[in-house]
Motif scaffolding. Structure first.
Motif, PDB file in Angstrom:
ATOM      1  N   GLN A 182      78.227  51.405  55.137  1.00 54.42           N
ATOM      2  CA  GLN A 182      77.174  52.156  55.827  1.00 54.42           C
ATOM      3  C   GLN A 182      75.853  51.458  55.511  1.00 54.42           C
ATOM      4  N   ILE A 183      75.097  51.197  56.550  1.00 51.48           N
ATOM      5  CA  ILE A 183      73.889  50.380  56.381  1.00 51.48           C
ATOM      6  C   ILE A 183      72.723  51.021  57.126  1.00 51.48           C
ATOM      7  N   VAL A 184      71.571  51.084  56.488  1.00 53.76           N
ATOM      8  CA  VAL A 184      70.345  51.438  57.205  1.00 53.76           C
ATOM      9  C   VAL A 184      69.347  50.311  56.948  1.00 53.76           C
ATOM     10  N   ALA A 185      68.925  49.670  58.021  1.00 52.19           N
ATOM     11  CA  ALA A 185      67.999  48.544  57.903  1.00 52.19           C
ATOM     12  C   ALA A 185      66.712  48.882  58.655  1.00 52.19           C
ATOM     13  N   GLY A 186      65.597  48.633  58.003  1.00 51.41           N
ATOM     14  CA  GLY A 186      64.301  48.847  58.658  1.00 51.41           C
ATOM     15  C   GLY A 186      63.810  47.540  59.253  1.00 51.41           C
ATOM     16  N   ASN A 187      63.295  47.616  60.459  1.00 54.33           N
ATOM     17  CA  ASN A 187      62.707  46.441  61.100  1.00 54.33           C
ATOM     18  C   ASN A 187      61.209  46.687  61.223  1.00 54.33           C
ATOM     19  N   TRP A 188      60.459  46.023  60.362  1.00 55.27           N
ATOM     20  CA  TRP A 188      59.010  46.257  60.335  1.00 55.27           C
ATOM     21  C   TRP A 188      58.298  45.570  61.503  1.00 55.27           C
ATOM     22  N   LEU A 208      54.243  49.827  50.742  1.00 55.74           N
ATOM     23  CA  LEU A 208      55.396  50.485  51.367  1.00 55.74           C
ATOM     24  C   LEU A 208      56.663  50.251  50.534  1.00 55.74           C
ATOM     25  N   ILE A 209      56.812  49.045  50.001  1.00 54.00           N
ATOM     26  CA  ILE A 209      57.998  48.783  49.167  1.00 54.00           C
ATOM     27  C   ILE A 209      57.950  49.650  47.903  1.00 54.00           C
ATOM     28  N   GLU A 210      56.780  49.762  47.291  1.00 55.36           N
ATOM     29  CA  GLU A 210      56.674  50.630  46.096  1.00 55.36           C
ATOM     30  C   GLU A 210      57.033  52.070  46.459  1.00 55.36           C
ATOM     31  N   ALA A 211      56.531  52.535  47.595  1.00 61.56           N
ATOM     32  CA  ALA A 211      56.802  53.914  48.018  1.00 61.56           C
ATOM     33  C   ALA A 211      58.298  54.109  48.277  1.00 61.56           C
ATOM     34  N   LEU A 212      58.918  53.089  48.807  1.00 61.64           N
ATOM     35  CA  LEU A 212      60.364  53.151  49.094  1.00 61.64           C
ATOM     36  C   LEU A 212      61.162  53.166  47.792  1.00 61.64           C
ATOM     37  N   LYS A 213      60.736  52.343  46.849  1.00 61.97           N
ATOM     38  CA  LYS A 213      61.435  52.299  45.553  1.00 61.97           C
ATOM     39  C   LYS A 213      61.317  53.638  44.818  1.00 61.97           C
ATOM     40  N   ALA A 214      60.271  54.384  45.124  1.00 57.65           N
ATOM     41  CA  ALA A 214      60.073  55.682  44.458  1.00 57.65           C
ATOM     42  C   ALA A 214      60.932  56.785  45.077  1.00 57.65           C
ATOM     43  N   ALA A 235      68.212  48.022  53.703  1.00 61.94           N
ATOM     44  CA  ALA A 235      67.562  46.723  53.895  1.00 61.94           C
ATOM     45  C   ALA A 235      66.243  46.909  54.634  1.00 61.94           C
ATOM     46  N   ILE A 236      65.324  45.982  54.395  1.00 57.67           N
ATOM     47  CA  ILE A 236      64.077  45.966  55.159  1.00 57.67           C
ATOM     48  C   ILE A 236      63.874  44.548  55.692  1.00 57.67           C
ATOM     49  N   GLY A 275      72.077  52.544  60.954  1.00 52.88           N
ATOM     50  CA  GLY A 275      71.042  52.344  61.959  1.00 52.88           C
ATOM     51  C   GLY A 275      70.132  51.172  61.663  1.00 52.88           C
ATOM     52  N   LEU A 276      69.579  50.639  62.739  1.00 54.28           N
ATOM     53  CA  LEU A 276      68.474  49.686  62.640  1.00 54.28           C
ATOM     54  C   LEU A 276      67.247  50.472  63.104  1.00 54.28           C
ATOM     55  N   ILE A 277      66.267  50.559  62.215  1.00 52.20           N
ATOM     56  CA  ILE A 277      65.177  51.505  62.390  1.00 52.20           C
ATOM     57  C   ILE A 277      63.858  50.755  62.540  1.00 52.20           C
ATOM     58  N   GLY A 278      63.166  50.961  63.653  1.00 56.42           N
ATOM     59  CA  GLY A 278      61.873  50.316  63.852  1.00 56.42           C
ATOM     60  C   GLY A 278      60.749  51.190  63.318  1.00 56.42           C
ATOM     61  N   GLY A 279      60.104  51.928  64.214  1.00 57.56           N
ATOM     62  CA  GLY A 279      58.915  52.720  63.875  1.00 57.56           C
ATOM     63  C   GLY A 279      59.056  53.554  62.615  1.00 57.56           C
ATOM     64  N   ALA A 280      60.154  54.272  62.481  1.00 56.97           N
ATOM     65  CA  ALA A 280      60.304  55.192  61.348  1.00 56.97           C
ATOM     66  C   ALA A 280      60.493  54.468  60.015  1.00 56.97           C
ATOM     67  N   SER A 281      60.721  53.148  60.052  1.00 57.38           N
ATOM     68  CA  SER A 281      60.887  52.428  58.783  1.00 57.38           C
ATOM     69  C   SER A 281      59.537  52.110  58.141  1.00 57.38           C
TER      70      SER A 281
END
Ligand code: PEP
Length: 249
Positions: free
Chosen positions: A4-10, A22-28, A38-39, A230-236
């Motif tokens: 199962q994979i969720v990847a963000g596309n910035w 954003l990475i710090e916020a994600l790690k928290a 993945a990002i 999912g591959l996530i654009g805006g919401a990532s």
């Protein structure tokens, strides 16, 4: 069990400081450890993002690379350059690359070969346009995209491929394929893989859905048996929203 994979596309968003924040916020965030997260950052931020995520389970992915191994291609980035900074995966075939940079299936086949030869994994994006959906040709369109870009691969090379079905009409539009529409085409994708290879291979490949996935619709879409994430654009671009999507399985 498929991954199962969720990847963000910035995409082309965030400067260096915003990327770091954003990475710090994600790690928290607390993220479901059963999900690979993945990002895909802009290439200029990749090295810093790799360093910043060393102490986490977040993978850093490139959004694109050139099909040549090296040479006179001003402004481009190669697969070996990505590998050399600790990037292990590249997105290829995103609809924005196909539409704005005229990437063709043939060129994508070359990019896939170059990426795999360099030891990269590939998240391969494909999907139909609105007119193709309306005319009912979407099944044929995705079959053709897969066949032209990927069906020259040997079965064992598929260990390094993740598929991301992204209907173009749902990307960045706020319009989402219904969970049933996603399931229907993901099942078709698996049938096409079975016909070309075999059922074992088809069952082993993670097939992500992309197109306006948000915290409010992720659980319904991910509940479908052939949707593996999912591959996530805006919401990532928002750590809380992205975490909520990761935790929606
Ligand atoms: C994407 O760009 O891959 C994507 C799915 O974007 P969004 O989630 O914003 O529709």
């Amino acid at each position: 069990m498929r991954k199962q994979i969720v990847a963000g596309n910035w995409k082309m968003n965030l400067d260096a400081k915003q990327s770091q924040e954003l990475i710090e916020a994600l790690k928290a965030q607390s993220l479901d450890s059963n999900v690979s997260v993945a990002i895909a950052t802009p290439s200029v931020h990749l090295a810093a993002a790799v360093a910043q995520t060393q102490d986490s389970s977040i993978d850093v992915v490139a959004q694109n690379m050139h099909q040549a191994t090296s040479g006179a291609y001003t402004g481009e980035v190669s697969a070996t350059m990505l590998k050399s900074i600790g990037v292990n995966t590249v997105l290829l075939g995103h609809s924005e690359r196909r539409a704005y940079f005229h990437e063709t299936d043939a060129q994508l086949a070359e990019k896939v070969n170059t990426a795999l030869d360099a030891g990269l994994n590939v998240i391969f994006c494909f999907g139909e346009e609105l007119e193709e959906r309306k005319s009912g040709s979407h099944f044929d369109v995705v079959s053709s995209q897969l066949s032209k870009a990927l069906f020259h691969l040997k079965a064992n090379q598929w260990d390094h491929i993740v598929l991301a079905y992204e209907p173009v009409w749902a990307i960045g539009t706020g319009e989402t394929a219904s969970p049933e529409q996603a399931q229907e085409i993901h099942a078709h994708i698996r049938a096409v893989l079975t016909a070309q290879y075999d059922a074992a291979l088809a069952e082993s490949i993670s097939v992500l859905y992309g197109g306006s996935v948000k915290p409010s619709n992720a659980a319904d879409i991910f509940s479908k048996p052939d949707v593996d994430g999912g591959l996530i654009g805006g919401a990532s671009l928002n750590a809380e929203d992205f975490a909520a999507i990761v935790n929606a399985f």
